[in-house]
Design a protein around this motif. Structure first.
Motif, PDB file in Angstrom:
ATOM      1  N   ILE A  70       0.840  -1.206   0.000  1.00  0.00           N
ATOM      2  CA  ILE A  70       0.000   0.000   0.000  1.00  0.00           C
ATOM      3  C   ILE A  70       0.874   1.254   0.000  1.00  0.00           C
ATOM      4  CG2 ILE A  70      -1.629   1.309   1.426  1.00  0.00           C
ATOM      5  CD1 ILE A  70      -2.828  -1.426   2.255  1.00  0.00           C
ATOM      6  N   ALA A  71       1.938   1.240   0.793  1.00  0.00           N
ATOM      7  CA  ALA A  71       2.854   2.390   0.829  1.00  0.00           C
ATOM      8  C   ALA A  71       3.519   2.604  -0.528  1.00  0.00           C
ATOM      9  CB  ALA A  71       3.906   2.190   1.919  1.00  0.00           C
ATOM     10  N   ALA A  72       3.937   1.520  -1.175  1.00  0.00           N
ATOM     11  CA  ALA A  72       4.580   1.636  -2.481  1.00  0.00           C
ATOM     12  C   ALA A  72       3.609   2.173  -3.525  1.00  0.00           C
ATOM     13  CB  ALA A  72       5.136   0.282  -2.912  1.00  0.00           C
ATOM     14  N   ALA A  73       2.365   1.687  -3.499  1.00  0.00           N
ATOM     15  CA  ALA A  73       1.368   2.182  -4.458  1.00  0.00           C
ATOM     16  C   ALA A  73       1.136   3.675  -4.272  1.00  0.00           C
ATOM     17  CB  ALA A  73       0.059   1.413  -4.288  1.00  0.00           C
ATOM     18  N   GLY A  74       1.030   4.116  -3.026  1.00  0.00           N
ATOM     19  CA  GLY A  74       0.838   5.539  -2.764  1.00  0.00           C
ATOM     20  C   GLY A  74       2.025   6.357  -3.233  1.00  0.00           C
ATOM     21  N   ALA A  75       3.227   5.864  -2.971  1.00  0.00           N
ATOM     22  CA  ALA A  75       4.432   6.598  -3.374  1.00  0.00           C
ATOM     23  C   ALA A  75       4.542   6.693  -4.890  1.00  0.00           C
ATOM     24  CB  ALA A  75       5.670   5.924  -2.787  1.00  0.00           C
ATOM     25  N   ILE A  76       4.241   5.597  -5.582  1.00  0.00           N
ATOM     26  CA  ILE A  76       4.331   5.605  -7.056  1.00  0.00           C
ATOM     27  C   ILE A  76       3.291   6.557  -7.648  1.00  0.00           C
ATOM     28  CG2 ILE A  76       3.954   4.184  -9.111  1.00  0.00           C
ATOM     29  CD1 ILE A  76       5.244   1.843  -7.468  1.00  0.00           C
ATOM     30  N   ALA A  77       2.064   6.492  -7.157  1.00  0.00           N
ATOM     31  CA  ALA A  77       1.011   7.376  -7.673  1.00  0.00           C
ATOM     32  C   ALA A  77       1.342   8.841  -7.401  1.00  0.00           C
ATOM     33  CB  ALA A  77      -0.325   7.003  -7.046  1.00  0.00           C
ATOM     34  N   SER A  78       1.786   9.124  -6.184  1.00  0.00           N
ATOM     35  CA  SER A  78       2.131  10.497  -5.816  1.00  0.00           C
ATOM     36  C   SER A  78       3.273  11.022  -6.678  1.00  0.00           C
ATOM     37  CB  SER A  78       2.518  10.532  -4.335  1.00  0.00           C
ATOM     38  OG  SER A  78       2.973  11.803  -3.987  1.00  0.00           O
ATOM     39  N   LEU A  79       4.308  10.205  -6.816  1.00  0.00           N
ATOM     40  CA  LEU A  79       5.457  10.620  -7.623  1.00  0.00           C
ATOM     41  C   LEU A  79       5.049  10.852  -9.075  1.00  0.00           C
ATOM     42  CD1 LEU A  79       8.523  11.084  -7.857  1.00  0.00           C
ATOM     43  CD2 LEU A  79       8.740   8.632  -8.338  1.00  0.00           C
ATOM     44  N   GLY A  80       4.234   9.958  -9.624  1.00  0.00           N
ATOM     45  CA  GLY A  80       3.805  10.115 -11.013  1.00  0.00           C
ATOM     46  C   GLY A  80       3.039  11.409 -11.238  1.00  0.00           C
ATOM     47  N   VAL A  81       2.115  11.723 -10.343  1.00  0.00           N
ATOM     48  CA  VAL A  81       1.329  12.961 -10.485  1.00  0.00           C
ATOM     49  C   VAL A  81       2.224  14.186 -10.317  1.00  0.00           C
ATOM     50  CG1 VAL A  81      -0.463  14.348  -9.362  1.00  0.00           C
ATOM     51  CG2 VAL A  81      -0.884  11.935  -9.880  1.00  0.00           C
ATOM     52  N   MET A  82       3.089  14.163  -9.297  1.00  0.00           N
ATOM     53  CA  MET A  82       3.958  15.329  -9.067  1.00  0.00           C
ATOM     54  C   MET A  82       4.947  15.506 -10.213  1.00  0.00           C
ATOM     55  SD  MET A  82       4.566  15.467  -4.941  1.00  0.00           S
ATOM     56  CE  MET A  82       5.679  14.079  -4.921  1.00  0.00           C
ATOM     57  N   TRP A  83       5.462  14.389 -10.732  1.00  0.00           N
ATOM     58  CA  TRP A  83       6.401  14.443 -11.861  1.00  0.00           C
ATOM     59  C   TRP A  83       5.703  15.047 -13.083  1.00  0.00           C
ATOM     60  CZ3 TRP A  83      10.004   9.686 -12.786  1.00  0.00           C
ATOM     61  CH2 TRP A  83      11.029  10.007 -13.649  1.00  0.00           C
ATOM     62  N   ALA A  84       4.461  14.607 -13.356  1.00  0.00           N
ATOM     63  CA  ALA A  84       3.715  15.133 -14.502  1.00  0.00           C
ATOM     64  C   ALA A  84       3.467  16.628 -14.346  1.00  0.00           C
ATOM     65  CB  ALA A  84       2.400  14.379 -14.649  1.00  0.00           C
ATOM     66  N   LEU A  85       3.092  17.064 -13.155  1.00  0.00           N
ATOM     67  CA  LEU A  85       2.831  18.486 -12.943  1.00  0.00           C
ATOM     68  C   LEU A  85       4.113  19.310 -13.011  1.00  0.00           C
ATOM     69  CD1 LEU A  85       0.151  18.380 -10.095  1.00  0.00           C
ATOM     70  CD2 LEU A  85      -0.198  18.673 -12.554  1.00  0.00           C
ATOM     71  N   SER A  86       5.203  18.772 -12.481  1.00  0.00           N
ATOM     72  CA  SER A  86       6.464  19.521 -12.508  1.00  0.00           C
ATOM     73  C   SER A  86       6.999  19.663 -13.927  1.00  0.00           C
ATOM     74  CB  SER A  86       7.511  18.862 -11.606  1.00  0.00           C
ATOM     75  OG  SER A  86       7.957  17.638 -12.148  1.00  0.00           O
ATOM     76  N   SER A  87       6.659  18.722 -14.791  1.00  0.00           N
ATOM     77  CA  SER A  87       7.148  18.790 -16.172  1.00  0.00           C
ATOM     78  C   SER A  87       6.382  19.820 -16.993  1.00  0.00           C
ATOM     79  CB  SER A  87       7.058  17.412 -16.828  1.00  0.00           C
ATOM     80  OG  SER A  87       5.705  17.043 -16.995  1.00  0.00           O
ATOM     81  N   ARG A  88       5.342  20.433 -16.419  1.00  0.00           N
ATOM     82  CA  ARG A  88       4.547  21.451 -17.129  1.00  0.00           C
ATOM     83  C   ARG A  88       5.132  22.848 -16.931  1.00  0.00           C
ATOM     84  NH1 ARG A  88       0.662  19.562 -20.454  1.00  0.00           N
ATOM     85  NH2 ARG A  88      -0.518  21.409 -19.986  1.00  0.00           N
ATOM     86  N   GLY A  89       6.379  22.934 -16.507  1.00  0.00           N
ATOM     87  CA  GLY A  89       7.023  24.238 -16.326  1.00  0.00           C
ATOM     88  C   GLY A  89       6.466  24.968 -15.125  1.00  0.00           C
ATOM     89  N   ASP A  90       6.136  26.225 -15.309  1.00  0.00           N
ATOM     90  CA  ASP A  90       5.648  27.052 -14.203  1.00  0.00           C
ATOM     91  C   ASP A  90       4.124  27.026 -14.072  1.00  0.00           C
ATOM     92  OD1 ASP A  90       8.206  27.791 -13.531  1.00  0.00           O
ATOM     93  OD2 ASP A  90       8.197  29.578 -14.800  1.00  0.00           O
TER      94      ASP A  90
END
Length: 181
Positions: free
Chosen positions: A97-117
Motif C-alpha cells: 500500500i505504501a509503495a502504491a501511494g508513493a508511485i502514484a504520488s510521484l507520477g502525479v507530481m512528476w507530470a505536474l512539474s514537467s509542465r514548467g511554471d
C-alpha cells in the motif's frame, strides 16, 4: 592541445554534475527516511487515523525542484524500501500500500512539474497527496476483500489536499533557502 583541455574540462564538469546529483539525492533520501521513520512512530491524525501528514514527501518535492524526476524517484521509492525494512513492513500488505501511494504520488507530481511554471510546488504536493491517498485505497480494497474502503475516499482527499499543500509549502520554503545561496 585546446581540444584536449576542452575535453578534460567537459569531463570534469560532467563528473561534478553527477557527483552533485548523487550527493543531493543521497542527502534527500536520508532526510526522507528519517521523516518517514518519525511519522511511522506517530499516531494517525485525530479525525482520520488512517492518514499521516506525509512529511517524507517534503524531500521528494525538493528533489523534483532542485534535481530531476529520476532523483525524486530514487528518494521516494528508496524511502519506501528503507523505511519498510526498518519497520518490518517491506513485502507485507502495508508495504504494498505504501509503495502504491508513493508511485502514484510521484507520477502525479512528476507530470505536474514537467509542465514548467503552470503549477507551483504547493500544487504538486497537494495533487500528489490526493493521488497517494486514492492509490492506497484502490490497493487496500482488494487486499481486505471489500471496496467499501472507497467510501473513505472523499473525506480522505479533502484532508489530503491541505496536508499536501502544507508539505508543499515547507518544501517551497526549503527550496527558496537553497536557491538563495
Amino acid at each position: 592541445m585546446d581540444s584536449m583541455l576542452a575535453s578534460v574540462s567537459t569531463s570534469v564538469t560532467r563528473g561534478s554534475v553527477v557527483s552533485r546529483r548523487v550527493a543531493v539525492g543521497s542527502g534527500l533520501l536520508a532526510v526522507a527516511c528519517v521523516l518517514g521513520l518519525i511519522e511511522a512512530a506517530m499516531p494517525g491524525l485525530p479525525l482520520a487515523p488512517w492518514l499521516k501528514l506525509g512529511l517524507a514527501n517534503i524531500a521528494v518535492v525538493v528533489a523534483l525542484a532542485v534535481a530531476d524526476g529520476a532523483t525524486a524517484a530514487v528518494v521516494s521509492l528508496g524511502r519506501v524500501v528503507i523505511v519498510g525494512l526498518a519497520t518490518g513492513t517491506l513485502g507485507t500488505p502495508v508495504g504494498l500500500i505504501a509503495a502504491a501511494g508513493a508511485i502514484a504520488s510521484l507520477g502525479v507530481m512528476w507530470a505536474l512539474s514537467s509542465r514548467g511554471d503552470a503549477f507551483s510546488l504547493v500544487g504538486w504536493s497537494a495533487a500528489g497527496s490526493a493521488a497517494h491517498v486514492l492509490a492506497q485505497l484502490v490497493i487496500a480494497g482488494p487486499l481486505v476483500g471489500s471496496w467499501s474502503l472507497m467510501a473513505l475516499a472523499p473525506a480522505s482527499v479533502l484532508i489530503a489536499l491541505p496536508l499536501g499543500a502544507l508539505t508543499g509549502y515547507l518544501a517551497r520554503t526549503i527550496v527558496s533557502r537553497l536557491t538563495e545561496r
